[in-house]
Design a protein around this motif. Structure first.
Motif, PDB file in Angstrom:
ATOM      1  N   SER A 207       0.861  -1.189   0.000  1.00 59.91           N
ATOM      2  CA  SER A 207       0.000   0.000   0.000  1.00 59.91           C
ATOM      3  C   SER A 207       0.894   1.236   0.000  1.00 59.91           C
ATOM      4  O   SER A 207       1.088   1.879   1.040  1.00 59.91           O
ATOM      5  CB  SER A 207      -0.916  -0.002   1.226  1.00 59.91           C
ATOM      6  N   PRO A 208       1.451   1.582  -1.150  1.00 57.66           N
ATOM      7  CA  PRO A 208       2.496   2.604  -1.196  1.00 57.66           C
ATOM      8  C   PRO A 208       2.076   4.015  -0.800  1.00 57.66           C
ATOM      9  O   PRO A 208       2.940   4.841  -0.522  1.00 57.66           O
ATOM     10  CB  PRO A 208       2.966   2.567  -2.650  1.00 57.66           C
ATOM     11  N   GLN A 209       0.798   4.333  -0.731  1.00 62.46           N
ATOM     12  CA  GLN A 209       0.387   5.683  -0.311  1.00 62.46           C
ATOM     13  C   GLN A 209       0.113   5.769   1.193  1.00 62.46           C
ATOM     14  O   GLN A 209      -0.295   6.813   1.682  1.00 62.46           O
ATOM     15  CB  GLN A 209      -0.857   6.138  -1.087  1.00 62.46           C
ATOM     16  N   HIS A 210       0.333   4.677   1.913  1.00 55.06           N
ATOM     17  CA  HIS A 210       0.051   4.626   3.350  1.00 55.06           C
ATOM     18  C   HIS A 210       1.343   4.523   4.151  1.00 55.06           C
ATOM     19  O   HIS A 210       2.417   4.279   3.609  1.00 55.06           O
ATOM     20  CB  HIS A 210      -0.825   3.412   3.671  1.00 55.06           C
ATOM     21  N   ASN A 211       1.190   4.684   5.456  1.00 54.47           N
ATOM     22  CA  ASN A 211       2.254   4.334   6.393  1.00 54.47           C
ATOM     23  C   ASN A 211       1.598   3.744   7.635  1.00 54.47           C
ATOM     24  O   ASN A 211       0.393   3.890   7.836  1.00 54.47           O
ATOM     25  CB  ASN A 211       3.149   5.531   6.722  1.00 54.47           C
ATOM     26  N   ARG A 212       2.393   3.037   8.395  1.00 58.45           N
ATOM     27  CA  ARG A 212       1.873   2.439   9.625  1.00 58.45           C
ATOM     28  C   ARG A 212       2.365   3.246  10.800  1.00 58.45           C
ATOM     29  O   ARG A 212       3.561   3.516  10.938  1.00 58.45           O
ATOM     30  CB  ARG A 212       2.321   0.982   9.765  1.00 58.45           C
ATOM     31  N   VAL A 213       1.424   3.630  11.663  1.00 62.70           N
ATOM     32  CA  VAL A 213       1.719   4.430  12.846  1.00 62.70           C
ATOM     33  C   VAL A 213       1.325   3.618  14.074  1.00 62.70           C
ATOM     34  O   VAL A 213       0.182   3.175  14.185  1.00 62.70           O
ATOM     35  CB  VAL A 213       0.923   5.764  12.834  1.00 62.70           C
ATOM     36  N   GLY A 214       2.260   3.421  14.984  1.00 59.74           N
ATOM     37  CA  GLY A 214       1.953   2.729  16.231  1.00 59.74           C
ATOM     38  C   GLY A 214       1.522   3.727  17.288  1.00 59.74           C
ATOM     39  O   GLY A 214       2.051   4.835  17.364  1.00 59.74           O
ATOM     40  N   PHE A 215       0.541   3.334  18.108  1.00 66.13           N
ATOM     41  CA  PHE A 215       0.079   4.221  19.169  1.00 66.13           C
ATOM     42  C   PHE A 215      -0.026   3.515  20.521  1.00 66.13           C
ATOM     43  O   PHE A 215      -0.722   3.973  21.421  1.00 66.13           O
ATOM     44  CB  PHE A 215      -1.256   4.883  18.794  1.00 66.13           C
TER      45      PHE A 215
END
Length: 120
Positions: free
Chosen positions: A89-97
């Motif tokens: 999913s090249p337009q996304h990023n993963r953010v941890g919370f």
């Protein structure tokens, strides 16, 4: 396993709510902070509310190369997000919370600033 490890594990299991509930409360609070941040930056990110876990997968609206953006964000600001290309999913990023609230707040501020800079 050593008897000491087994004793510690047993104590944790017998008192699981005391160990788990604070983490659940923190994750719930941080999730709301992330969702509020995303709503305030809806021109920069698109985020579906995570149904579970402690990571989210926002789409970066106007970032042509998310991989390069994520690398620059880490090098310049010390904020680590995982590029979406790792998940096809090249337009996304993963953010941890799931971590400390102060670190999440600081990281989101830096992420927002970096996204604003891409528009200049």
């Amino acid at each position: 396993m050593s008897p000491l490890n087994e004793l510690l594990a047993q104590a944790v299991l017998e008192n699981a709510p005391a160990f788990v509930q604070p983490r659940l409360d923190q994750a719930r609070h941080n999730r709301e902070l992330l969702l509020d941040w995303a709503a305030a930056h809806s021109d920069l990110v698109s985020l579906a509310a995570p149904a579970g876990g402690v990571s989210a997968f926002p789409r970066l609206v106007d970032v042509p190369d998310v991989d390069a953006f994520c690398d620059a964000l880490f090098k310049k600001s010390g904020v680590l997000v995982i590029r979406g290309s790792c998940f096809d999913s090249p337009q996304h990023n993963r953010v941890g919370f799931g971590g400390r609230t102060d670190q999440l707040t600081q990281g989101l501020e830096r992420l927002g600033n970096a996204l604003e800079e891409t528009r200049r």
